[in-house]
Design an enzyme around this catalytic site. Structure first.
Site, short mmCIF file in Angstrom:
data_model
loop_
_atom_site.label_atom_id
_atom_site.label_comp_id
_atom_site.label_asym_id
_atom_site.label_seq_id
_atom_site.Cartn_x
_atom_site.Cartn_y
_atom_site.Cartn_z
N LYS A 105 0.80 -1.22 0.00
CA LYS A 105 0.00 0.00 0.00
C LYS A 105 0.84 1.28 0.00
O LYS A 105 0.40 2.32 -0.46
CB LYS A 105 -0.95 -0.01 1.18
N GLU A 127 -9.15 6.33 4.41
CA GLU A 127 -9.98 5.33 5.08
C GLU A 127 -9.15 4.06 5.14
O GLU A 127 -8.21 3.89 4.37
CB GLU A 127 -11.25 5.09 4.28
N SER A 130 1.55 -9.81 -0.92
CA SER A 130 1.21 -8.39 -0.79
C SER A 130 1.60 -7.79 0.55
O SER A 130 1.80 -6.58 0.65
CB SER A 130 -0.29 -8.20 -1.03
C1 LIG Z 1 -5.14 -3.97 1.71
C2 LIG Z 1 -4.45 -5.22 1.43
C3 LIG Z 1 -4.86 -6.08 0.40
C4 LIG Z 1 -6.09 -5.84 -0.43
O1 LIG Z 1 -6.09 -4.68 -1.18
P1 LIG Z 1 -5.88 -4.69 -2.76
O2 LIG Z 1 -6.23 -3.32 -3.16
O3 LIG Z 1 -6.82 -5.72 -3.31
O4 LIG Z 1 -4.48 -5.05 -3.00
C5 LIG Z 1 -4.09 -7.20 0.14
N1 LIG Z 1 -3.01 -7.50 0.88
C6 LIG Z 1 -2.60 -6.72 1.90
C7 LIG Z 1 -1.38 -7.11 2.66
C8 LIG Z 1 -3.30 -5.56 2.21
O5 LIG Z 1 -2.88 -4.78 3.22
#
Ligand SMILES: *Cc1c(COP(=O)(O)O)cnc(C)c1O
Length: 412
Positions: free
Chosen positions: A96, A118, A389
């Protein structure tokens, strides 16, 4: 213009449409701010100075490029050649920050001084608070009180970074409700304030701007895998909440017809309405589930009367009723396949990665791995590039709670 009139990956059009999806459905008071934002973004993304500053901070502050690593013990266990794109190693522990940093630099360029954001899992809130501290911007983060309870350490983190966290007690008290409050604040304070949206959602230009800022993931990964294994991967896999880490990985590969792509949604407890957040699930009546939510036209979970359904997922970051509009188009065109895994499968994948690779993944990312585990028999010897992610530290309480055996009678 019909969806077939542009090659995949070359959307949106000038109005922010991805075929029949996307666009800009916001109150009149927000039309002008969004037009200004689009103009500022278009200018910034074509400005060498802006891009150089963004590249410098991605390298020196975020820690990019993130590694692409072969997961040998996991691969052996599954019979699949798995590579992990390590977004969990970004400063603050998830992808993010790529987006938050880009928008933060844009805020400064636009001469604004205040940011509202948010957050669901807390990760976007932490990324926003971090960037605001770095750039000297005032930061207010709206968060559903249900999510505040689930992600208490992230609430503390944001406060320590100098942000004000405002709890939202309406609706389901999760991400959707926090977005409504952040939008309300933005409308009221738009002259000084930027709304830092955390995924590829909302009215134009957000889905495009956030995609452009996350596309660094796939650009790096494509170069790294070509260098490491001398060929493109067979399959890309990523979890899909709003869809920003997934589109960030996929985008650089959309022109590679031989590369299959899979987005994994939260299957929750069951396929019953309210028990999951799988917007593309056939049983959810996907085709009938197209509507407008929070500024964009896309697939969303709603009842036959058009009321948005409650959602459930063990991972707060995937717990959202709508999906980014570009994913809606990629789904319809068949370019990306969407699947879902259950809470239980995601939790099992969390443990598997810890035990085989020494990495505790975010529960969101665990969904992507759970799909690979389930499909492993059909993926033998293929190269699968998985977007990790985020890291799992924030989810420890949930994982420990879920692993504890239920108390028997008399043990009360
Ligand atoms: C917020 C988040 C997501 C989901 O958000 P996307 O916009 O779909 O990427 C996925 N993995 C992690 C670690 C997150 O913090």
């Amino acid at each position: 213009m019909s969806a077939a009139s542009r090659p995949v990956g070359e959307w949106p059009d000038a109005g922010g449409h991805f075929g029949p999806y996307g666009g800009c459905f916001v109150p009149e008071t927000l039309m002008e701010p969004l037009r200004e934002l689009e103009a500022a973004w278009t200018e910034a993304r074509n400005d060498d100075g802006f891009q150089a500053e963004l590249r410098r901070l991605l390298r020196d502050y975020v820690g990019r490029p993130t590694p692409l690593g072969r997961a040998d013990r996991l691969s052996e266990r599954l019979g699949v050649r798995v590579y992990l794109k390590r977004e969990d190693l970004c400063h603050t522990g998830a992808h993010k920050i790529n987006n938050a940093l880009g928008q933060g630099l844009l805020v400064r360029r636009m001469g604004k001084t205040r940011v509202v954001a948010e957050t669901g899992a807390g990760q976007h809130g932490v990324a926003s608070a971090t960037v605001c501290a770095l750039l000297g911007l005032e930061c207010v983060v709206y968060m559903g009180t249900e999510d505040m309870a689930r992600q208490a350490p992230n609430v503390e983190r944001m406060r320590l970074l100098g942000a004000e966290v405002r709890g939202v007690d309406s609706g389901q008290r999760t991400l959707k409700d926090a977005i409504n409050e952040a939008m309300r604040d933005w409308v009221t304070n738009v002259r000084t304030t930027h709304y830092l949206l955390g995924s590829v959602l909302g009215g134009h230009p957000y889905p495009t701007m956030v995609r452009d800022l996350q596309a660094v993931i796939g650009r790096e990964a494509r170069e790294q895998i070509l260098e490491g294994s001398k060929r493109l991967p067979d399959v890309l896999v990523a979890c899909v909440g709003g869809g920003s880490n997934a589109i960030g990985l996929f985008h650089a590969f959309l022109g590679d017809a031989a590369v299959k792509m899979v987005g994994v949604e939260a299957g929750g407890r069951s396929t019953r309405p309210g028990d999951h957040a799988a917007r593309f699930l056939p049983e959810a009546g996907a085709g009938a589930g197209v509507g407008v939510l929070q500024g964009t036209r896309t697939y969303l979970l709603q009842d036959p009367a058009g009321n948005v359904l409650p959602t459930h997922s063990v991972s707060a970051g995937l717990d959202y009723p709508a999906v980014g509009p570009e994913h809606a188009l990629l789904h319809d065109e068949g370019r990306v396949e969407y699947a879902s895994v259950t809470d239980e499968e995601a939790l099992a994948a969390f443990h598997l990665l810890g035990e085989t690779e020494g990495i505790l993944p975010a529960l969101e990312s665990s969904h992507a791995l759970a799909w690979v585990v389930r499909e492993a028999p059909a993926l033998q010897d293929q190269i699968v590039l998985l977007n990790l992610s985020g890291r799992g530290d924030k989810d420890l309480a949930i994982v420990i709670d879920a692993t504890r055996p239920p108390r028997g009678p008399g043990q009360g």
